[in-house]
Scaffold this motif. Structure first.
Motif, short mmCIF file in Angstrom:
data_model
loop_
_atom_site.label_atom_id
_atom_site.label_comp_id
_atom_site.label_asym_id
_atom_site.label_seq_id
_atom_site.Cartn_x
_atom_site.Cartn_y
_atom_site.Cartn_z
N PRO A 1 0.95 6.17 -9.47
CA PRO A 1 0.39 5.05 -8.70
C PRO A 1 -0.05 5.44 -7.44
O PRO A 1 -0.44 6.28 -7.07
CB PRO A 1 1.63 4.58 -7.85
N MET A 2 -1.46 4.11 -7.09
CA MET A 2 -2.26 4.75 -6.35
C MET A 2 -2.04 3.57 -5.07
O MET A 2 -1.64 2.41 -5.21
CB MET A 2 -3.69 4.79 -6.88
N SER A 3 -2.62 4.25 -3.93
CA SER A 3 -2.64 3.51 -2.56
C SER A 3 -3.95 3.53 -2.25
O SER A 3 -4.51 4.33 -2.36
CB SER A 3 -1.64 3.82 -1.76
N HIS B 1 -5.18 5.70 5.90
CA HIS B 1 -5.06 7.31 7.10
C HIS B 1 -5.94 7.33 7.64
O HIS B 1 -6.16 7.67 8.81
CB HIS B 1 -5.13 8.72 5.98
N ALA C 1 1.25 -0.73 0.04
CA ALA C 1 0.30 -0.25 0.11
C ALA C 1 0.82 1.03 -0.11
O ALA C 1 0.34 2.21 0.49
CB ALA C 1 -1.02 -0.48 1.12
N TRP D 1 4.71 18.39 6.22
CA TRP D 1 3.24 18.21 6.61
C TRP D 1 2.58 16.86 5.02
O TRP D 1 1.85 17.29 5.00
CB TRP D 1 2.61 19.21 6.86
N LYS D 2 3.29 16.08 4.32
CA LYS D 2 2.75 14.67 4.45
C LYS D 2 2.90 13.42 3.91
O LYS D 2 2.23 12.91 3.66
CB LYS D 2 3.09 15.64 2.19
N VAL E 1 -6.13 5.97 -3.48
CA VAL E 1 -5.49 7.68 -3.38
C VAL E 1 -4.28 8.29 -3.95
O VAL E 1 -3.45 6.86 -3.73
CB VAL E 1 -5.58 8.32 -1.97
N THR E 2 -4.24 8.84 -4.27
CA THR E 2 -2.81 9.53 -4.02
C THR E 2 -2.54 10.85 -2.74
O THR E 2 -3.21 11.04 -2.74
CB THR E 2 -2.04 9.58 -4.90
N SER E 3 -1.32 11.26 -2.30
CA SER E 3 -0.98 11.52 -1.29
C SER E 3 -0.36 13.16 -2.61
O SER E 3 -0.86 12.97 -3.59
CB SER E 3 0.31 11.29 -0.86
N TRP E 4 -0.99 14.02 -2.28
CA TRP E 4 -0.11 15.65 -2.51
C TRP E 4 1.13 15.15 -3.27
O TRP E 4 2.19 15.02 -3.62
CB TRP E 4 -0.06 16.81 -1.98
N TRP E 5 0.48 15.88 -5.06
CA TRP E 5 1.91 15.84 -6.20
C TRP E 5 1.32 17.54 -6.65
O TRP E 5 1.00 17.80 -5.80
CB TRP E 5 1.31 14.78 -7.52
N TYR E 6 1.67 17.37 -7.99
CA TYR E 6 1.53 18.83 -8.01
C TYR E 6 1.43 18.81 -9.89
O TYR E 6 1.69 18.46 -10.39
CB TYR E 6 3.10 19.81 -8.04
N ASP F 1 2.41 2.21 -2.76
CA ASP F 1 3.45 2.84 -4.17
C ASP F 1 2.69 4.81 -3.86
O ASP F 1 3.36 5.56 -4.84
CB ASP F 1 2.62 2.71 -4.85
N GLY F 2 1.47 5.00 -3.56
CA GLY F 2 0.71 6.35 -4.21
C GLY F 2 1.34 7.18 -2.92
O GLY F 2 0.90 8.13 -3.46
N PHE F 3 2.06 7.43 -2.00
CA PHE F 3 2.49 7.76 -1.05
C PHE F 3 3.49 8.71 -0.92
O PHE F 3 4.72 7.80 -1.66
CB PHE F 3 2.56 7.36 0.47
N ASN G 1 -0.77 21.83 -5.76
CA ASN G 1 -0.97 20.80 -5.18
C ASN G 1 -1.81 20.02 -5.43
O ASN G 1 -3.01 20.87 -5.79
CB ASN G 1 -0.03 20.64 -3.61
N ALA H 1 1.25 9.89 5.12
CA ALA H 1 -0.01 9.15 4.45
C ALA H 1 -0.18 8.67 6.48
O ALA H 1 -1.18 7.91 6.60
CB ALA H 1 -0.10 8.45 3.27
N HIS I 1 -4.15 19.04 4.61
CA HIS I 1 -2.97 17.24 5.37
C HIS I 1 -4.50 16.83 3.61
O HIS I 1 -5.19 17.31 3.49
CB HIS I 1 -3.41 16.41 5.72
N PHE I 2 -3.38 15.88 2.59
CA PHE I 2 -4.16 15.79 2.00
C PHE I 2 -5.05 14.44 2.06
O PHE I 2 -6.47 14.32 1.14
CB PHE I 2 -2.65 14.38 0.82
N PRO J 1 -1.45 6.95 10.10
CA PRO J 1 -2.11 7.52 10.67
C PRO J 1 -2.52 7.49 12.06
O PRO J 1 -0.79 7.39 12.54
CB PRO J 1 -3.06 5.62 10.85
#
Lengths: 240, 316
Positions: free
Chosen positions: B61-63, B67, A162, A205-206, B272-277, A164-166, B247, A208, B120-121, A210
């Motif tokens: 890529p997505m996860s 969170h 899990a 502050w990015k 989801v993804t976290s922040w990109w640009y 890869d997206g972070f 972002n 993920a 926060h994303f 929990p």
């Protein structure tokens, strides 16, 4: 170099400084930013000028060859061609530098990431209240497998399915630059409060991560911490 | 002594190496930025508009969303391709991802920060010690027309805005595509006798990890276009300036209905993804060339003055 002019020695010194900081230094440390290299070159130039103007003789030794080169009198062959090249290239380099300073960047702004920000006072110096027994470590590994391994990986290396997206990626506990440098109380803070618990200096502050205090009791978190050290082959950092 | 291979043999080896490298799937993004290209005319609102084929995609890529509970650890969409265009007034994003089934509850969303404060994303969840801001979420769902323009600042605060500024359209096609993702395997380690190796300290069985990027054929592709004005009058909206790097984050739901009657993914159970640009390409600024030319002229003039003084015996 004996017998060569001060100007030539200064030029060689500047080239040497550039080569050392640009190409040699990255062999033993992180590459230096060009702004820092320019600063070093500027300081070297100031040093050369100060040294070269201490007396009228040294001033002539430093500036004389430069003025004669720029004036062009008596130059022929390669020297004449070199003078022409310098006179043409310098304005073009100045123009190119001006252009590159003004052209919009195609890269996102650099984000300074604080890897291990200082924890809040309430999390400093806590000791793990759970006895480090094989049973507790085993239970910790079970909890890690259930709650943490999807991101941090079954081999504790941050390579979970899990992850890869972070961005930033989950921490690699096998890396000696992560939990091996931290005390257990630090991990307790990061696990309990998660990414949103990072303090002001913990930018960008990015994370993920929990906020596990919502789901896990404290003694489970302490057992997970023991498992992370045992599973990754690391030992907690200490004050000693 | 082994002789040198013939020239043809060396060329064949080189060609094979190039072919292998060429064909090796790579998941890491070419760039972490969605390049939103400047185009002439209207931005495309149709996901199948031909202009999209001329726009380079950035793949992320997505996860699974981990969170916040409730979470799932397997999601349908492993990666998402994103393209963007603008015409200095309107902006459009095309999301493209593999989903084998078209379902009413299939959905996708974009997320942006509102204002200057970091958010926060994960739905702009409040941060303990950092004063964060809200997020603007553009949400599309297959069984609902258009898009929802929403805000959130923490879980459970998602709210549709009074002023709806976003449009969206999705098209699912039963076509073949390639899906790239990281495949991980744990392989039991064997000792010299061929038996399962164990950690000498703990007695735990030892495993080796094998990770590789694989490319698989898939059937079924969603293409979803979101459009909005680059800037709006709504203070709850994210506002976009050309040439900057705001972002952006992505979320996708596979709304397939399971035998139990539940949806495979819904609510916080999503990819989801976290922040990109992203970067909305600014129009070419020709004054840059002019300033560069001025610098050349000034430098050449300075050279002329210095040389003149040197030749007169009056060092500058």
């Amino acid at each position: 170099m004996r017998g060569s002019s001060l100007a030539m020695k200064g030029a060689v010194l500047l080239v040497a400084v550039f080569v050392v900081f640009k190409f040699v230094a990255p062999l033993v440390t992180a590459p230096l930013p060009m702004s820092l290299i320019w600063l070093y070159l500027f300081l070297t130039t100031v040093g050369i000028v100060v040294y070269g103007t201490l007396s009228s003789e040294s001033t002539e030794a430093l500036l004389g060859p430069i003025f004669r080169f720029l004036g062009g009198d008596g130059l022929n062959g390669v020297a004449k061609f070199a003078r022409l090249a310098v006179l043409v290239l310098v304005p073009l380099l100045v123009g190119g530098q001006t252009y590159s300073e003004l052209v919009p960047s195609s890269q996102p702004p650099a984000e300074n990431r604080t890897i291990h920000p200082a924890p809040p006072g309430e999390f400093v110096g806590l000791t793990n209240p759970v006895p480090n027994t094989p049973e507790n470590v085993m239970m910790g590994k079970g909890l890690f497998a259930a709650f943490c391994s999807p991101c941090h990986g079954p081999k504790f290396n941050g390579n979970g399915p899990a992850s890869d997206g972070f961005n930033p990626p989950p921490a690699n506990f096998v890396d000696p630059g992560t939990i091996a440098q931290l005390q257990e109380s630090y991990l307790f803070w990061r696990i309990k409060k998660g990414g949103v618990g990072l303090n002001v200096e913990g930018h960008p502050w990015k994370s993920a991560m929990p906020r596990w205090e919502v789901e896990l009791p404290d003694d489970w978190i302490w057992k997970i911490i023991m498992a992370e050290y045992a599973g990754s082959g690391q030992k907690p950092g200490t004050w000693e | 002594m082994v002789g040198m291979p013939s020239r043809h043999a060396r060329l064949a080896v080189l060609a094979a190496a190039v072919a292998v490298l060429w064909g090796t799937p790579v998941l890491a993004q070419e760039t972490v930025v969605v390049r939103v290209k400047l185009i002439q005319g209207e931005v495309p609102t149709d996901p199948t508009a031909p202009i999209w084929n001329t726009i380079p995609a950035t793949e992320f890529p997505m996860s699974p969303q981990v969170h916040w509970p409730k979470r799932i650890l397997q999601v349908t969409v492993k990666s998402i391709k994103v393209r963007g265009v603008h015409n200095t007034k309107q902006i459009a994003f095309l999301l493209e991802y593999a989903d084998p089934t078209q379902d009413p509850a299939d959905a996708a969303a974009l997320e942006f920060m509102v204002g200057d404060k970091k958010a926060h994303f994960a739905h702009g969840q409040p941060m303990a010690q950092v004063e964060g801001g809200p997020v603007n979420i553009w949400y599309w769902r297959n069984d609902a027309p258009g898009a929802a323009d929403m805000n959130a600042q923490g879980f459970g605060t998602l709210k549709k805005q009074a002023q709806q500024d976003v449009q969206a359209k999705g098209v699912w096609k039963d076509e073949k595509t390639k899906v790239r993702f990281k495949e991980r395997k744990l392989i039991p380690r064997k000792d010299a006798k061929g038996e399962s190796a164990k950690d000498p300290k703990t007695g735990d069985p030892l495993f080796d990890e094998e990770t590789k990027v694989v490319e698989q054929d898939a059937t079924g592709v969603w293409r979803v276009v979101f459009t909005r004005a680059l800037t709006t009058t709504d203070p709850n909206d994210a506002q976009f300036q050309l040439g900057t790097f705001p972002n952006i984050a992505f979320a996708v739901w596979d709304g397939k209905k399971l035998e139990s009657g539940d949806l495979k993914e819904s609510g916080s159970q999503k990819a989801v993804t976290s922040w990109w640009y992203f970067n909305a390409e600014p129009p070419t600024n020709y004054s840059i060339y002019f300033y560069g030319l001025i610098a050349v002229v000034v430098a050449a003039g300075l050279e002329y003055v210095i040389i003149r003084k040197v030749r007169k015996g009056q060092p500058a």
